[in-house]
Design a protein around this motif. Structure first.
Motif, PDB file in Angstrom:
ATOM      1  N   UNK A 173       0.824  -1.200   0.000  1.00 63.42           N
ATOM      2  CA  UNK A 173       0.000   0.000   0.000  1.00 63.42           C
ATOM      3  C   UNK A 173       0.857   1.249   0.000  1.00 63.42           C
ATOM      4  N   UNK A 174       0.241   2.341  -0.394  1.00 60.75           N
ATOM      5  CA  UNK A 174       0.845   3.653  -0.334  1.00 60.75           C
ATOM      6  C   UNK A 174      -0.136   4.576   0.371  1.00 60.75           C
ATOM      7  N   UNK A 175       0.316   5.767   0.728  1.00 63.85           N
ATOM      8  CA  UNK A 175      -0.523   6.668   1.510  1.00 63.85           C
ATOM      9  C   UNK A 175      -0.857   7.925   0.720  1.00 63.85           C
ATOM     10  N   UNK A 176      -2.033   8.475   1.006  1.00 67.89           N
ATOM     11  CA  UNK A 176      -2.467   9.774   0.506  1.00 67.89           C
ATOM     12  C   UNK A 176      -2.668  10.652   1.729  1.00 67.89           C
ATOM     13  N   UNK A 177      -2.033  11.801   1.762  1.00 66.17           N
ATOM     14  CA  UNK A 177      -2.155  12.706   2.901  1.00 66.17           C
ATOM     15  C   UNK A 177      -3.005  13.902   2.501  1.00 66.17           C
ATOM     16  N   UNK A 178      -4.066  14.160   3.269  1.00 68.91           N
ATOM     17  CA  UNK A 178      -4.881  15.359   3.058  1.00 68.91           C
ATOM     18  C   UNK A 178      -4.924  16.128   4.372  1.00 68.91           C
ATOM     19  N   UNK A 179      -5.023  17.467   4.291  1.00 67.84           N
ATOM     20  CA  UNK A 179      -4.849  18.264   5.506  1.00 67.84           C
ATOM     21  C   UNK A 179      -6.121  18.660   6.238  1.00 67.84           C
ATOM     22  N   UNK A 180      -7.314  18.493   5.631  1.00 68.24           N
ATOM     23  CA  UNK A 180      -8.520  19.032   6.264  1.00 68.24           C
ATOM     24  C   UNK A 180      -9.655  18.014   6.283  1.00 68.24           C
ATOM     25  N   UNK A 181     -10.648  18.321   7.083  1.00 66.65           N
ATOM     26  CA  UNK A 181     -11.853  17.513   7.231  1.00 66.65           C
ATOM     27  C   UNK A 181     -12.542  17.341   5.873  1.00 66.65           C
ATOM     28  N   UNK A 182     -12.781  18.442   5.182  1.00 65.27           N
ATOM     29  CA  UNK A 182     -13.507  18.384   3.919  1.00 65.27           C
ATOM     30  C   UNK A 182     -12.692  17.686   2.837  1.00 65.27           C
ATOM     31  N   UNK A 183     -11.390  17.909   2.814  1.00 62.58           N
ATOM     32  CA  UNK A 183     -10.553  17.209   1.838  1.00 62.58           C
ATOM     33  C   UNK A 183     -10.608  15.708   2.065  1.00 62.58           C
TER      34      UNK A 183
END
Length: 939
Positions: A173-183
């Motif tokens: 697996x790889x990761x996706x990083x998002x910074x906010x609740x809505x994202x």
């Protein structure tokens, strides 16, 4: 779904033609590669250079927020591509873009070596069988990490994930990083590679990438406003929102507050909760284990293991282990055709080695538990005899002789036969008719309420056991399941619901469809009835709706009723033809149960009914595919269903836009299929060029009936050919296109999770050929022939016979009211069905003789089911009076296949003497029942 990125990029007109973010992504990459390749070849002073650079800017701005939702190529790699463009390294940028697009299109980023974060590391495509097998051996997925981290921290996380990979891992697996609740909500909606979400620490609420967030509709109606919550408390709320959107995803919470307190409050939402950074390795192991649990197929794995075992066969299956095939001089081609694994895995439960379907204790028991988890039920039972058997199992388990069952008359014939076997008193419900297309829709809630009130007035509401409806119908009409059950339970709190979802098994795995499934609605109602909010809502309703209101039938019919949460019981059953819409062999079906009273009121009866109808020699290959099919939809069902939906919409658009096609064909819209009175949203088309899927979402959230976009009903009347002719002369015989539903002037095309763009293209090509053939024939017609053709077109477009309602049961088979004297609408199908077994009780009347008898006031009563194909529903059932309207409809039909009707003999009806004897027997029965009721009251 169509997400407005809210960033600078292509204008709204150019983006509006895209139906979804996946469509935007695919088309944008194709466009970017094309334009960059052109720019790389142009001189600096070329007049077309600026225009192309502007287009590149628009395409990269469209892709920038989308790529933030995916691990590959990922936000940083995409930023590097953009930096090459900004610096004018267009030739190099074209190479990188081409590699990215090729890898995305071929899906090779999923294979084991993926980890490229810059152009030097890019894989191109799988070049060997060894690499392909590696991809199959080690499936790829992505994990969403919600954390407002620095760029350096994100890079460190990616390195950590890659460094923790081991050669013996079952997955990569790889990761996706998002910074906010809505994202995070948008990424959960958009990224079908996700299998897990890790929510960490505090993070902002508003999106950085999507200014107008379609995902916000999943925040609306939440128990609190997430923007007002402290950052440390947003994690549990986000987890609940993602669980509603994608319940198949594993959720993990990493918190820096009191982890024990958070676990006590939010433990049901998350697979596991961690405190800070103290268990990084444990989190990785948890993610891998969570995916492994869903990937595990207990029965299929056991069957594979059994097929490899050396055994000695001394039971009643000569082809077990393939011995009767391998040792034959004449049937070796059977083994060559199917492959020997099919026969190596053939065995019997009595021979040992594998579980028993009738008394599962091992791998089959686990397989059923996993299926219940996947489909959101409390219990699931696998069925190898098709949904016809599944329906009979549920009916026999729940319905007792003399119980009243409300049944959609247009439901599958297995339900009608189930009523015969159970000895139920059947009250047939009428779906709204679509006369101009010779089909029925679904049963309005008002009509069901009217029927329940009629039975209450007759004093027989206590005998009403079940409501049986088809969801969704063959033609794609879907009920508002939650609302219907709420209103019915308000009148009859212990009502049992059987939803025939034979064609709707896929619906669980898409957030738009899921709320209108039986299990989805049952789960929601269960939680709703336990909540303080609903208790308050019901109290307000009860205070405004007193006994006088309940006595006013018209007021009851015109009011949205709410059941008493202290009395209402959630007793819901659903049957799925898994093989029809998901991956399973023919006759592979499931029964899903959400019954609060199952243990007390149904378990033993259900077990006996299951024993009655289930073969003692079930096909293990069918069971194995049910197990694997469950795995597939848990791991990738969301992606597959979304693709199915989009292909169906693309098919519609192509026909509407092609002049040669739209002059002969037209796909029916929601306004054709769902009358205005059942569309509170007033939506007229599910997809709009300006607002995308907003109409679909609005309709599915509010309307009494919604239209499934994946069912495409094609109106063909303008060709002058009926559905049966188009099906047999062209689609099946000439072009090998398989369909299974037509009406007089329509053909139904159903997309499924196996549909591809190539199959859509093939169908469009065939429709063009049919249209061309019609044009050529019309041009060659003489004047008399043209008049005949035009008359035929009118008969298929303007002069269709009206669909008949259910007439009534003959009084000899009608039910009883409380006083035992007056008659009710329900009827005893069983008595009529078996009365016809004696030939002396029946006679045949031709169409003309029947019409004459009706004119002479004779009640002609059908002795059997009469089912024309199409439309495929019973025009007559045993014990039903043949009305003039039904006869008129039968006379106007021009179909080849009518079950239960022999053209040379006519209708098989009961003799008048037989009806008289049946009436006497019915009167005696009613008197006995009435006496028993009086005696019970006296006690």
């Amino acid at each position: 779904m169509n997400l407005n990125t809210g960033t600078a990029g292509p204008d709204s007109t150019s983006l509006s033609r895209h139906r979804s973010v996946w469509d935007v992504r695919s088309e944008s990459w194709i466009g970017l590669v094309d334009v960059l390749s052109q720019l790389a070849k142009l001189a600096q002073d070329d007049p077309g250079r600026e225009e192309r650079l502007t287009k590149v800017g628009a395409l990269t701005e469209a892709l920038r927020p989308i790529e933030a939702c995916w691990a590959y190529p990922g936000r940083r790699a995409f930023a590097e591509l953009c930096s090459h463009i900004d610096r004018g390294n267009l030739a190099h940028a074209a190479i990188i873009a081409r590699r990215f697009h090729r890898t995305l299109a071929s899906l090779t980023y999923r294979h084991e070596g993926t980890g490229a974060k810059n152009d030097a590391d890019l894989p191109s495509q799988i070049e060997s069988e060894q690499e392909y097998q590696a991809q199959l051996r080690c499936p790829y997925f992505e994990v969403l990490v919600v954390d407002d981290m620095l760029v350096e921290e994100e890079e460190a996380l990616h390195r950590q994930v890659r460094n923790e990979r081991r050669p013996d891992d079952d997955f990569v697996y790889d990761v996706v990083v998002v910074p906010t609740f809505e994202d995070a909500l948008v990424a959960s909606w958009v990224n079908f590679n996700l299998q897990a979400v890790v929510i960490r620490y505090g993070f902002p609420y508003r999106s950085l990438y999507f200014r107008e967030l379609v995902g916000r509709r999943y925040i609306d109606g939440a128990e609190v406003d997430g923007e007002l919550l402290p950052e440390s408390e947003r994690g549990p709320l986000l987890g609940r929102q993602i669980a509603k959107l994608r319940p198949e995803l594993d959720l993990y919470l990493v918190t820096d507050v009191n982890v024990e307190d958070v676990a006590a409050k939010a433990g049901e939402t998350f697979n596991r909760i961690f405190f800070g950074e103290e268990d990084k390795l444990e989190l990785n192991h948890s993610i891998m284990q969570g995916v492994a649990e869903r990937y595990h197929t207990p029965f299929f794995d056991a069957l594979c293991k059994y097929a490899k075992q050396p055994t000695g066969v001394f039971h009643a299956l000569p082809l077990a282990r393939g011995k009767s095939i391998m040792n034959s001089n004449w049937i070796g081609d059977l083994g060559q055709f199917y492959g020997m694994n099919l026969f190596m895995a053939e065995t019997s439960a009595t021979s040992g080695g594998l579980d028993s379907l009738l008394e599962p204790t091992g791998s089959l028991k686990l397989a059923q538990e996993y299926a219940a988890r996947a489909f959101g039920s409390r219990r699931t039972f696998l069925v190898t005899n098709g949904t016809s058997t599944a329906n009979k199992v549920v009916v026999q388990a729940i319905v007792r002789p003399d119980d009243i069952v409300l049944v959609d008359r247009n439901c599958h014939k297995s339900h009608h036969y189930g009523m015969v076997l159970a000895g139920a008193q059947v009250t047939y419900l009428e779906a709204y008719p679509l006369h101009e297309y010779s089909m029925y829709g679904a049963v309005p809630i008002r009509h069901i309420k009217e029927t329940l009130l009629d039975l209450r007035r007759a004093g027989t509401l206590n005998r009403v056991r079940m409501v049986l409806l088809t969801n969704c119908t063959f033609d794609g009409i879907v009920y508002n399941v939650e609302r219907l059950m709420l209103e019915c339970l308000a009148i009859k709190p212990d009502l049992v619901f059987l939803w025939d979802e034979a064609w709707f098994a896929f619906a669980r795995f898409h957030p738009v469809y899921r709320p209108r499934t039986a299990m989805g609605a049952a789960a929601k109602l269960t939680e709703m009835f336990k909540s303080e909010a609903y208790a308050k809502r019901y109290a307000e309703f009860a205070s405004s709706f007193d006994e006088a209101a309940w006595a006013d039938d018209e007021k009851v019919l015109n009011t949205r009723l709410l059941p008493d949460p202290g009395k209402a019981r959630i007793r819901v059953y659903a049957t799925h033809s898994t093989h029809k819409t998901l991956t399973a062999l023919r006759q592979g079906s499931m029964i899903h149960v959400w019954d609060q009273d199952f243990k007390d009121k149904a378990e033993e009866a259900f077990h006996e009914a299951y024993m009655t109808h289930t073969s003692t020699s079930p096909n293990y290959q069918i069971l194995a595919t049910l197990d694997v099919g469950r795995r597939q939809v848990e791991m990738e069902g969301y992606e597959l269903v979304q693709r199915q939906l989009e292909l169906a919409m693309n098919l519609r658009d192509q026909v509407a836009a092609n002049p040669q096609l739209n002059s002969h064909f037209r796909f029916l819209t929601v306004t054709d299929m769902v009358p205005e009175e059942f569309r509170e949203s007033h939506v007229e088309s599910l997809y709009n060029m300006e607002t995308g899927w907003e109409n679909l979402l609005k309709a599915w959230q509010s309307d009494e009936f919604a239209l499934d976009p994946s069912r495409a009903t094609l109106a063909i009347g303008l060709t002058g050919m009926d559905g049966d002719t188009i099906k047999n002369k062209y689609l099946m015989d000439k072009y090998d296109i398989q369909i299974n539903k037509t009406s007089r002037n329509t053909v139904l095309f159903m997309t499924n999770i196996g549909t591809t763009r190539s199959t859509i293209a093939y169908l469009l090509g065939v429709l063009v050929k049919i249209a061309r053939d019609v044009d050529n024939r019309v041009r060659d017609m003489s004047t008399p022939e043209l008049r005949i053709h035009e008359k035929r077109v009118r008969s298929l477009t303007l002069e269709l016979p009206p669909l008949p309602n259910f007439s009534c049961f003959h009084q000899a088979f009608r039910g009883r009211s409380l006083d035992g004297q007056s008659e009710t609408r329900d009827g005893d199908v069983r008595s009529a069905f078996f009365l016809s077994y004696e030939d002396a009780n029946c006679e045949y009347l031709t169409m003309d003789d029947t019409a004459k008898a009706i004119r002479n006031a004779r009640e002609c009563v059908s002795a059997q089911f009469v089912i024309p194909y199409p439309p495929g529903f019973p025009i007559l059932v045993p014990g039903q009076v043949i009305s003039a309207e039904i006869l008129q409809f039968m006379q106007a039909l021009d179909v080849r296949e009518i079950h239960g009707f022999r053209p040379e003999l006519g209708f098989r009806i009961f003799t008048e003497a037989a009806l008289e004897l049946a009436g006497q027997a019915n009167a005696v029965w009613k008197a006995q029942v009435n006496a028993s009721a009086e005696a019970a009251e006296g006690e």
